[in-house]
Scaffold this active site. Structure first.
Site, mmCIF file in Angstrom:
data_model
loop_
_atom_site.group_PDB
_atom_site.id
_atom_site.type_symbol
_atom_site.label_atom_id
_atom_site.label_comp_id
_atom_site.label_asym_id
_atom_site.label_seq_id
_atom_site.Cartn_x
_atom_site.Cartn_y
_atom_site.Cartn_z
ATOM 1 N N LYS A 13 48.379 -19.070 -12.115
ATOM 2 C CA LYS A 13 49.091 -17.602 -12.217
ATOM 3 C C LYS A 13 48.260 -16.382 -12.101
ATOM 4 O O LYS A 13 48.668 -15.664 -11.370
ATOM 5 C CB LYS A 13 49.726 -17.443 -13.747
ATOM 6 C CG LYS A 13 50.739 -18.522 -14.301
ATOM 7 C CD LYS A 13 51.136 -18.156 -15.852
ATOM 8 C CE LYS A 13 50.174 -17.998 -16.739
ATOM 9 N NZ LYS A 13 49.388 -18.988 -17.283
ATOM 10 N N ARG A 88 54.564 -14.999 -24.135
ATOM 11 C CA ARG A 88 54.003 -16.360 -24.491
ATOM 12 C C ARG A 88 55.043 -17.032 -25.555
ATOM 13 O O ARG A 88 54.697 -18.087 -25.869
ATOM 14 C CB ARG A 88 52.727 -16.289 -24.835
ATOM 15 C CG ARG A 88 51.720 -16.873 -23.564
ATOM 16 C CD ARG A 88 50.198 -16.672 -24.487
ATOM 17 N NE ARG A 88 49.365 -17.443 -23.681
ATOM 18 C CZ ARG A 88 48.434 -16.932 -22.617
ATOM 19 N NH1 ARG A 88 48.548 -15.692 -22.218
ATOM 20 N NH2 ARG A 88 47.472 -17.692 -22.094
ATOM 21 N N ARG A 127 36.742 -23.393 -12.990
ATOM 22 C CA ARG A 127 37.215 -22.190 -12.800
ATOM 23 C C ARG A 127 36.095 -21.038 -13.541
ATOM 24 O O ARG A 127 35.266 -21.321 -14.458
ATOM 25 C CB ARG A 127 38.273 -21.914 -13.889
ATOM 26 C CG ARG A 127 38.553 -20.346 -14.046
ATOM 27 C CD ARG A 127 40.203 -20.308 -14.381
ATOM 28 N NE ARG A 127 40.228 -20.607 -15.689
ATOM 29 C CZ ARG A 127 41.569 -20.217 -16.345
ATOM 30 N NH1 ARG A 127 42.578 -19.736 -15.690
ATOM 31 N NH2 ARG A 127 41.647 -20.352 -17.499
ATOM 32 N N ARG A 161 34.790 -18.733 -18.671
ATOM 33 C CA ARG A 161 35.341 -18.133 -19.725
ATOM 34 C C ARG A 161 34.822 -18.979 -21.287
ATOM 35 O O ARG A 161 35.010 -20.308 -21.065
ATOM 36 C CB ARG A 161 36.651 -18.100 -19.801
ATOM 37 C CG ARG A 161 37.357 -17.013 -18.919
ATOM 38 C CD ARG A 161 38.771 -17.025 -18.573
ATOM 39 N NE ARG A 161 39.461 -17.457 -19.489
ATOM 40 C CZ ARG A 161 40.944 -17.474 -19.490
ATOM 41 N NH1 ARG A 161 41.614 -16.840 -18.536
ATOM 42 N NH2 ARG A 161 41.560 -17.735 -20.611
ATOM 43 N N ARG A 172 44.732 -24.825 -26.269
ATOM 44 C CA ARG A 172 45.623 -23.810 -25.612
ATOM 45 C C ARG A 172 46.862 -24.530 -24.924
ATOM 46 O O ARG A 172 47.805 -23.995 -24.840
ATOM 47 C CB ARG A 172 44.760 -23.333 -24.668
ATOM 48 C CG ARG A 172 43.724 -22.141 -25.013
ATOM 49 C CD ARG A 172 42.696 -21.883 -24.124
ATOM 50 N NE ARG A 172 43.049 -21.036 -22.794
ATOM 51 C CZ ARG A 172 42.655 -20.915 -21.930
ATOM 52 N NH1 ARG A 172 41.327 -21.661 -21.699
ATOM 53 N NH2 ARG A 172 43.098 -20.441 -20.902
HETATM 54 P P1 AMP Z 1 44.744 -16.108 -20.594
HETATM 55 O O1 AMP Z 1 43.869 -15.495 -19.791
HETATM 56 O O2 AMP Z 1 46.492 -15.398 -20.315
HETATM 57 O O3 AMP Z 1 44.635 -17.459 -20.621
HETATM 58 O O4 AMP Z 1 44.730 -15.528 -22.233
HETATM 59 C C1 AMP Z 1 43.638 -15.906 -22.963
HETATM 60 C C2 AMP Z 1 43.803 -16.001 -24.277
HETATM 61 O O5 AMP Z 1 44.343 -14.649 -24.899
HETATM 62 C C3 AMP Z 1 45.057 -17.028 -24.890
HETATM 63 O O6 AMP Z 1 44.458 -18.286 -25.071
HETATM 64 C C4 AMP Z 1 45.404 -16.154 -26.225
HETATM 65 O O7 AMP Z 1 44.517 -16.242 -27.299
HETATM 66 C C5 AMP Z 1 45.404 -14.684 -25.843
HETATM 67 N N1 AMP Z 1 46.486 -14.092 -25.159
HETATM 68 C C6 AMP Z 1 46.908 -13.751 -23.980
HETATM 69 N N2 AMP Z 1 48.026 -13.264 -23.919
HETATM 70 C C7 AMP Z 1 48.629 -13.515 -24.818
HETATM 71 C C8 AMP Z 1 50.253 -13.195 -25.193
HETATM 72 N N3 AMP Z 1 50.901 -12.950 -24.550
HETATM 73 N N4 AMP Z 1 50.354 -13.705 -26.487
HETATM 74 C C9 AMP Z 1 49.383 -14.218 -27.468
HETATM 75 N N5 AMP Z 1 48.103 -14.224 -27.264
HETATM 76 C C10 AMP Z 1 47.771 -13.860 -25.931
#
Ligand code: AMP
Length: 215
Positions: A13, A88, A127, A161, A172
């Site tokens: 995404k 989410r 990644r 990351r 996750r």
């Molecule tokens: P991402 O980069 O989208 O994979 O997000 C990394 C981490 O940020 C996730 O594993 C969550 O801990 C937190 N996070 C990002 N977006 C959200 C969201 N919409 N709601 C809750 N936690 C979030």
């Protein structure tokens, strides 16, 4: 264009949101990036979020809704937005709908990135992100090309990351299945859901995404 990109962590995404932003000049709004910026800035939010993110869990809904409300109020979001990683949870989706209906700007489409769990594993291990410009690469399928540098001309400074390690990735993915997958039905019932195959070359997925949002 007001889009939500939905899919498991690692489904591509973020990469596709960055590419679509470059083509359409509609901003990518990645809540993961906003949280990582807060972590890097060492704010109270960042310190609290880091613990939750490193554990592979979700930051609480009221905090996330506050972040998104602030971000969508910025001038560049007047042109629309590409939401990546938000909503989410069902509570976040309801909050987003309420926020957007207040301003008469509902979501146009939700695109679900469908991908085989085996392919996901390979994506995580390769990644990498650039520490300075935030672009996302993959060591095998999408490495930085020679001469393709940050906007200031410096080469990309790649790092993995901290939440891309095996254990946190497993967590996750479990959280995705439990908390985020119900959104597939939520948006399907509202007639907004488009499914795309998220496996294949970047160009193939670009084309499928374009197809889905132009329908
Ligand atoms: P991402 O980069 O989208 O994979 O997000 C990394 C981490 O940020 C996730 O594993 C969550 O801990 C937190 N996070 C990002 N977006 C959200 C969201 N919409 N709601 C809750 N936690 C979030």
């Amino acid at each position: 264009m007001r889009l939500v990109l939905l899919g498991a962590p690692g489904s591509g995404k973020g990469t596709q949101a960055q590419r679509l932003q470059a083509r359409s000049r509609v901003p990518q709004v990645s809540t993961g990036d906003l949280l990582r910026e807060a972590v890097a800035a060492g704010t109270d939010l960042g310190r609290a979020a880091k613990i939750v993110m490193d554990a592979g869990q979700l930051v609480d809904d009221p905090t996330m809704l506050g972040i998104i409300r602030e971000r969508l109020a910025r001038p560049d979001a007047k042109r629309g937005f590409i939401l990546d990683g938000f909503p989410r949870t069902i509570v976040q989706a309801d909050g987003l709908a309420a926020l957007l209906s207040q301003i008469g700007q509902p979501v146009d489409a939700v695109v679900l990135f469908e991908i085989d769990p085996e392919v996901l594993g390979r994506r995580f291990s390769g990644r990498r992100s650039c520490r300075r410009c935030g672009r996302v690469f993959h060591l095998e399928s999408n490495p930085p090309r020679t001469g393709d540098n940050c906007a200031d001309g410096m080469p990309h400074d790649l790092f993995q990351r901290p939440d891309d390690n095996d254990e946190t990735v497993r967590k996750r993915l479990a959280v995705y299945r439990e908390r985020t997958q119900p959104l597939i039905d939520y948006y399907a019932k509202r007639g907004l859901l488009h499914r795309i195959d998220a496996d294949g070359s970047l160009e193939d997925v670009d084309a499928r995404l374009e197809n889905a949002i132009r329908r």
